[in-house]
Design an enzyme around this catalytic site. Sequence first.
Site, PDB file in Angstrom:
ATOM      1  NE  ARG A  66      -4.018   2.077   2.132  1.00 55.22           N
ATOM      2  CZ  ARG A  66      -4.245   2.709   3.129  1.00 55.22           C
ATOM      3  NH1 ARG A  66      -3.907   2.322   4.502  1.00 55.22           N
ATOM      4  NH2 ARG A  66      -5.501   3.518   3.238  1.00 55.22           N
ATOM      5  CG  HIS A  70      -1.596   5.522   0.000  1.00 57.41           C
ATOM      6  ND1 HIS A  70      -1.971   5.922   1.167  1.00 57.41           N
ATOM      7  CD2 HIS A  70      -2.518   4.480  -0.718  1.00 57.41           C
ATOM      8  CE1 HIS A  70      -3.459   5.325   0.967  1.00 57.41           C
ATOM      9  NE2 HIS A  70      -3.450   4.437   0.107  1.00 57.41           N
ATOM     10  CG  ASP A  71       6.035   7.060  -3.335  1.00 56.29           C
ATOM     11  OD1 ASP A  71       6.117   8.208  -3.131  1.00 56.29           O
ATOM     12  OD2 ASP A  71       7.036   6.487  -3.800  1.00 56.29           O
ATOM     13  CB  VAL A  74       0.732  11.683  -3.706  1.00 51.41           C
ATOM     14  CG1 VAL A  74       0.911  13.284  -3.192  1.00 51.41           C
ATOM     15  CG2 VAL A  74      -0.491  11.176  -2.838  1.00 51.41           C
ATOM     16  N   GLY A  76       3.552  11.487  -8.234  1.00 50.56           N
ATOM     17  CA  GLY A  76       4.633  10.269  -8.731  1.00 50.56           C
ATOM     18  C   GLY A  76       5.349   9.308  -7.838  1.00 50.56           C
ATOM     19  CG  ASP A  78       7.913  11.924  -5.478  1.00 49.32           C
ATOM     20  OD1 ASP A  78       7.189  11.183  -4.469  1.00 49.32           O
ATOM     21  OD2 ASP A  78       7.621  13.060  -5.705  1.00 49.32           O
ATOM     22  CB  SER A  80       6.504  12.819  -1.940  1.00 50.64           C
ATOM     23  OG  SER A  80       5.393  11.964  -2.634  1.00 50.64           O
ATOM     24  CG  ASN A  98      -1.442   8.973   3.468  1.00 49.64           C
ATOM     25  OD1 ASN A  98      -1.888   7.734   2.766  1.00 49.64           O
ATOM     26  ND2 ASN A  98      -0.779   9.518   2.743  1.00 49.64           N
ATOM     27  N   PRO A 170      -7.739   7.631  -3.683  1.00 49.05           N
ATOM     28  CG  PRO A 170      -7.962   5.448  -4.304  1.00 49.05           C
ATOM     29  CD  PRO A 170      -6.835   6.543  -4.226  1.00 49.05           C
ATOM     30  CG  HIS A 200      -8.213  -3.834  -1.283  1.00 46.84           C
ATOM     31  ND1 HIS A 200      -9.270  -2.893  -1.639  1.00 46.84           N
ATOM     32  CD2 HIS A 200      -7.143  -2.944  -0.828  1.00 46.84           C
ATOM     33  CE1 HIS A 200      -8.862  -1.539  -1.379  1.00 46.84           C
ATOM     34  NE2 HIS A 200      -7.433  -1.688  -0.946  1.00 46.84           N
ATOM     35  CB  THR A 247      -7.466 -16.110   1.835  1.00 46.11           C
ATOM     36  OG1 THR A 247      -7.522 -15.283   0.570  1.00 46.11           O
ATOM     37  CG2 THR A 247      -8.523 -17.291   1.738  1.00 46.11           C
TER      38      THR A 247
HETATM   39  C1  HEM Z   1      -9.303   1.595  -6.016  1.00 45.69           C
HETATM   40  C2  HEM Z   1      -9.253   2.317  -5.164  1.00 45.69           C
HETATM   41  C3  HEM Z   1      -8.860   2.031  -3.667  1.00 45.69           C
HETATM   42  C4  HEM Z   1      -9.244   2.423  -2.496  1.00 45.69           C
HETATM   43  C5  HEM Z   1     -10.448   3.394  -2.585  1.00 45.69           C
HETATM   44  C6  HEM Z   1      -8.561   2.015  -1.454  1.00 45.69           C
HETATM   45  C7  HEM Z   1      -8.758   2.226  -0.278  1.00 45.69           C
HETATM   46  C8  HEM Z   1      -8.252   1.781   0.858  1.00 45.69           C
HETATM   47  C9  HEM Z   1      -8.636   1.793   2.345  1.00 45.69           C
HETATM   48  C10 HEM Z   1      -9.749   2.599   2.865  1.00 45.69           C
HETATM   49  C11 HEM Z   1      -7.851   0.759   3.159  1.00 45.69           C
HETATM   50  C12 HEM Z   1      -8.092   0.539   4.628  1.00 45.69           C
HETATM   51  C13 HEM Z   1      -7.303   1.737   5.075  1.00 45.69           C
HETATM   52  C14 HEM Z   1      -7.473   1.627   6.649  1.00 45.69           C
HETATM   53  O1  HEM Z   1      -8.604   0.916   7.169  1.00 45.69           O
HETATM   54  O2  HEM Z   1      -6.976   2.028   7.600  1.00 45.69           O
HETATM   55  C15 HEM Z   1      -7.134   0.142   2.035  1.00 45.69           C
HETATM   56  C16 HEM Z   1      -6.065  -0.695   2.404  1.00 45.69           C
HETATM   57  C17 HEM Z   1      -5.336  -1.382   1.524  1.00 45.69           C
HETATM   58  N1  HEM Z   1      -4.901  -1.141   0.276  1.00 45.69           N
HETATM   59 FE1  HEM Z   1      -6.357   0.059  -0.962  1.00 45.69          FE
HETATM   60  N2  HEM Z   1      -7.532   1.406  -1.871  1.00 45.69           N
HETATM   61  C18 HEM Z   1      -7.534   1.344  -3.473  1.00 45.69           C
HETATM   62  C19 HEM Z   1      -6.632   0.719  -4.156  1.00 45.69           C
HETATM   63  C20 HEM Z   1      -5.492   0.146  -3.738  1.00 45.69           C
HETATM   64  C21 HEM Z   1      -4.311  -0.251  -4.765  1.00 45.69           C
HETATM   65  C22 HEM Z   1      -4.338   0.131  -6.045  1.00 45.69           C
HETATM   66  C23 HEM Z   1      -3.505  -0.947  -3.743  1.00 45.69           C
HETATM   67  C24 HEM Z   1      -2.194  -1.600  -4.338  1.00 45.69           C
HETATM   68  C25 HEM Z   1      -1.704  -1.945  -5.524  1.00 45.69           C
HETATM   69  C26 HEM Z   1      -4.134  -1.057  -2.544  1.00 45.69           C
HETATM   70  C27 HEM Z   1      -3.378  -1.629  -1.378  1.00 45.69           C
HETATM   71  C28 HEM Z   1      -4.226  -1.773  -0.034  1.00 45.69           C
HETATM   72  C29 HEM Z   1      -3.573  -2.613   0.889  1.00 45.69           C
HETATM   73  C30 HEM Z   1      -2.522  -3.686   0.701  1.00 45.69           C
HETATM   74  C31 HEM Z   1      -4.259  -2.513   1.865  1.00 45.69           C
HETATM   75  C32 HEM Z   1      -4.070  -3.341   3.205  1.00 45.69           C
HETATM   76  C33 HEM Z   1      -2.959  -2.327   3.853  1.00 45.69           C
HETATM   77  C34 HEM Z   1      -2.812  -3.042   5.501  1.00 45.69           C
HETATM   78  O3  HEM Z   1      -3.336  -4.179   5.896  1.00 45.69           O
HETATM   79  O4  HEM Z   1      -1.788  -2.368   6.080  1.00 45.69           O
HETATM   80  N3  HEM Z   1      -5.210  -0.392  -2.681  1.00 45.69           N
HETATM   81  N4  HEM Z   1      -7.397   0.602   0.786  1.00 45.69           N
END
Ligand code: HEM
Length: 328
Positions: A66, A70-71, A74, A76, A78, A80, A98, A170, A200, A247
């Site tokens: 993640r 997130h890098d 925002v 690019g 980099d 940041s 974040n 997003p 996810h 899972t």
């Molecule tokens: C499509 C739009 C996306 C939205 C709206 C979104 C939103 C979120 C949110 C709200 C969380 C949980 C944060 C929390 O409860 O503190 C999350 C977790 C996560 N997101 Fe996304 N995400 C998106 C796309 C992505 C992408 C593209 C990736 C990576 C390529 C990603 C990887 C992850 C991972 C691995 C977690 C779990 C992190 C952890 O357990 O520490 N997400 N995301």
Amino acid sequence: MAASHFKYFLFLVLVTLATLIVIPTTHAKLCPNYYNQVCPEALTIIKSVVQKAISRERRIGASLLRLHFHDCFVNGCDASVLLDDTPFFAGEKTAFPNNNSLRGYDVVDEIKAAVDKACKRPVISCADILAVAARDSVAILGGQKYWYPVLLGRRDARSTSWDAANKNLPPPFFSFSQLLGLFKGHGLNLKDLVVLSGAHTIGGTQCGVYRDRIYNDTNIDPTFAATLRNRCPKTGRDTILAPLDSTSNRFDNAYYTSLLFKKGLLHSDQELFKGSGSDSDKLVQLYSQNSYAFAADFGPSMIKMGNIKPLTGNNGEIRYNCRKINNF
Ligand code: HEM
Ligand SMILES: *[C@@H]1O[C@H](CO)[C@@H](O)[C@H](O)[C@H]1NC(C)=O
Ligand SMILES: *[C@@H]1O[C@H](CO)[C@@H](O)[C@H](O)[C@H]1NC(C)=O
């Protein structure tokens, strides 16, 4: 050699040198073997630190993946996102998507220290560390079929923006068209959106983040929602975690199957499958039936995301400390 000939010779030498130096730096592209000469052991060391961190706590693999996302979204890829707030500016760490949510910064520090020690000087960028750590996490949690070559040669930003982080990431309440619009703004398409959301398949989310989904959404499996409501009350217990799919310790395609059964945990997840036969629906169906199709598409979309506006050549710097810009 007559003086004028010598001058001409010198001129040619200078032009050739300038071409060799300027062209590769201004048109620099990322490449997989960037550190082969300057620090051949860099990638092996990153992988071993990631492996150790995952053995300590499996979820950290998700957190590292993640961080790279997130890098990149925002300004690019980099690094940041790694800059700490200073008395003079607020960085991205405290932006709404974040704050109290991103994690893994300490593992990045551990990687940076180990690689710099082995290379005997700071040659690896923090932005490249994020890209490699994300890939290694995916391959460790999912197996060899999810491995992909990471392109390298990014440099680190000397600035960061709290506002940009709030605008470019997003939120979980986005609709399908809002999600697609945001991804398109970053040069990514519908397929990238569906494939990358498959991240996810690992990790977790906090009650305060998915509460609206389990109390207010209608396209959610009622039993699934009821179970989650038991752990996540209408108020309080905001930080209680739920796994993003069934899972969540394994990188696999179960995320897509959960969407078919209205068991996406975030509103944004379920937006990708509504049972209307849309292009997005079809991709979700494909990936849920065929983990090899998902694996084959995930790497290329990650590489595309990793190519968002990297700093190369003389732009940016190689940080000494991933949390701070260099002081000279
Ligand atoms: C499509 C739009 C996306 C939205 C709206 C979104 C939103 C979120 C949110 C709200 C969380 C949980 C944060 C929390 O409860 O503190 C999350 C977790 C996560 N997101 Fe996304 N995400 C998106 C796309 C992505 C992408 C593209 C990736 C990576 C390529 C990603 C990887 C992850 C991972 C691995 C977690 C779990 C992190 C952890 O357990 O520490 N997400 N995301
Ligand atoms: C970030 O979270 C902390 C609590 O951990 C809070 O004090 C602070 O106000 C938050 N920052 C922003 C900008 O929301
Ligand atoms: C659900 O929707 C209602 C009405 O729009 C709103 O008041 C409430 O804050 C929303 N969220 C939850 C968790 O109930």
